[in-house]
Design a protein around this motif. Sequence first.
Motif, PDB file in Angstrom:
ATOM      1  N   UNK A   1       4.919  -0.630  -0.503  1.00  0.00           N
ATOM      2  CA  UNK A   1       6.221  -1.108  -0.068  1.00  0.00           C
ATOM      3  C   UNK A   1       7.126  -1.350  -1.270  1.00  0.00           C
ATOM      4  N   UNK A   2       8.405  -1.084  -1.110  1.00  0.00           N
ATOM      5  CA  UNK A   2       9.382  -1.286  -2.176  1.00  0.00           C
ATOM      6  C   UNK A   2       9.429  -2.761  -2.571  1.00  0.00           C
ATOM      7  N   UNK A   3       9.316  -3.038  -3.855  1.00  0.00           N
ATOM      8  CA  UNK A   3       9.313  -4.411  -4.357  1.00  0.00           C
ATOM      9  C   UNK A   3      10.526  -4.714  -5.240  1.00  0.00           C
ATOM     10  N   UNK A   4      10.904  -3.764  -6.113  1.00  0.00           N
ATOM     11  CA  UNK A   4      11.958  -4.033  -7.080  1.00  0.00           C
ATOM     12  C   UNK A   4      12.435  -2.719  -7.677  1.00  0.00           C
ATOM     13  N   UNK A   5      13.433  -2.777  -8.531  1.00  0.00           N
ATOM     14  CA  UNK A   5      13.882  -1.630  -9.309  1.00  0.00           C
ATOM     15  C   UNK A   5      13.689  -1.926 -10.781  1.00  0.00           C
TER      16      UNK A   5
ATOM     17  N   UNK B   1      -6.762  -0.978   4.802  1.00  0.00           N
ATOM     18  CA  UNK B   1      -5.634  -0.077   5.029  1.00  0.00           C
ATOM     19  C   UNK B   1      -4.314  -0.835   5.021  1.00  0.00           C
ATOM     20  N   UNK B   2      -4.312  -2.055   5.563  1.00  0.00           N
ATOM     21  CA  UNK B   2      -3.083  -2.863   5.533  1.00  0.00           C
ATOM     22  C   UNK B   2      -2.727  -3.241   4.101  1.00  0.00           C
ATOM     23  N   UNK B   3      -3.743  -3.546   3.279  1.00  0.00           N
ATOM     24  CA  UNK B   3      -3.488  -3.883   1.878  1.00  0.00           C
ATOM     25  C   UNK B   3      -2.947  -2.668   1.129  1.00  0.00           C
ATOM     26  N   UNK B   4      -3.487  -1.477   1.410  1.00  0.00           N
ATOM     27  CA  UNK B   4      -2.988  -0.260   0.773  1.00  0.00           C
ATOM     28  C   UNK B   4      -1.522  -0.042   1.126  1.00  0.00           C
TER      29      UNK B   4
ATOM     30  N   UNK C   1      -2.739   7.436   4.377  1.00  0.00           N
ATOM     31  CA  UNK C   1      -2.014   8.159   5.414  1.00  0.00           C
ATOM     32  C   UNK C   1      -2.461   7.793   6.821  1.00  0.00           C
ATOM     33  N   UNK C   2      -3.563   7.043   6.939  1.00  0.00           N
ATOM     34  CA  UNK C   2      -4.073   6.652   8.252  1.00  0.00           C
ATOM     35  C   UNK C   2      -3.333   5.427   8.783  1.00  0.00           C
ATOM     36  N   UNK C   3      -3.380   5.219  10.100  1.00  0.00           N
ATOM     37  CA  UNK C   3      -2.809   3.980  10.650  1.00  0.00           C
ATOM     38  C   UNK C   3      -3.447   2.759  10.001  1.00  0.00           C
ATOM     39  N   UNK C   4      -2.651   1.744   9.738  1.00  0.00           N
ATOM     40  CA  UNK C   4      -3.142   0.553   9.017  1.00  0.00           C
ATOM     41  C   UNK C   4      -3.896  -0.360   9.984  1.00  0.00           C
ATOM     42  N   UNK C   5      -5.116   0.048  10.357  1.00  0.00           N
ATOM     43  CA  UNK C   5      -5.904  -0.721  11.321  1.00  0.00           C
ATOM     44  C   UNK C   5      -6.813  -1.750  10.659  1.00  0.00           C
TER      45      UNK C   5
END
Length: 199
Positions: free
Chosen positions: A120-124, A112-115, A104-108
């Motif tokens: 992120x949506x990848x597929x269905x 955090x960027x990897x989390x 929930x923190x800013x991706x600094x």
Amino acid sequence: LKRAGSLISERRRGQDAYSNLGFELLGDALARIDKESVSEVISRRVTTPLGMKDTTPTAQGSSLPRVRPHCRYGVPTPSWTGVVGAGGLSSTSADLRRLLLAFLSPADSALERALRLSVEFKMKDSKGTRLGLPWSVHGSMLWHSGGTYGETSAMALDIPNSRGAVLLTDQALAFGTVRGVFQLAQERIPAPGAPHIRF
């Protein structure tokens, strides 16, 4: 990999399915790249930077006493061991709060960027459910659960509204029960505002 492929029937080829083996292979690949064990990779890359001192491979345990797993009929069962890549870790609500806050923190930071990339949506899948890595996406809520024949754990994230929920039990719970808990949590946790974490 060849052996695993030979076990898939022709009827199932091309269909999606959740796979503990797949995550074990991913953990093994990361360990080979870093020239460490899977446990060491998880510790160095995730749990140590986040201060999750009581999150360890189940076989090692932590400094805290653990509850004993039970099957859904109330019979005590042993913990699963040896599946670290597929989530064979023991943790605490305090440690999982740290993980939730990192999402929930800013991706600094790089972690955090990897989390954030993982959600992120990848597929269905074949049922139309939106998937991340390995999150299921339901509206603004992302969630993932895991269980053995004696323990169940799950986490839900609502990143746009800065809220999340964690479920830890010493019982084997049905998938529908876990999903129902999170639907209830989504209704009762206020938003927006400062991060709200519910256990």
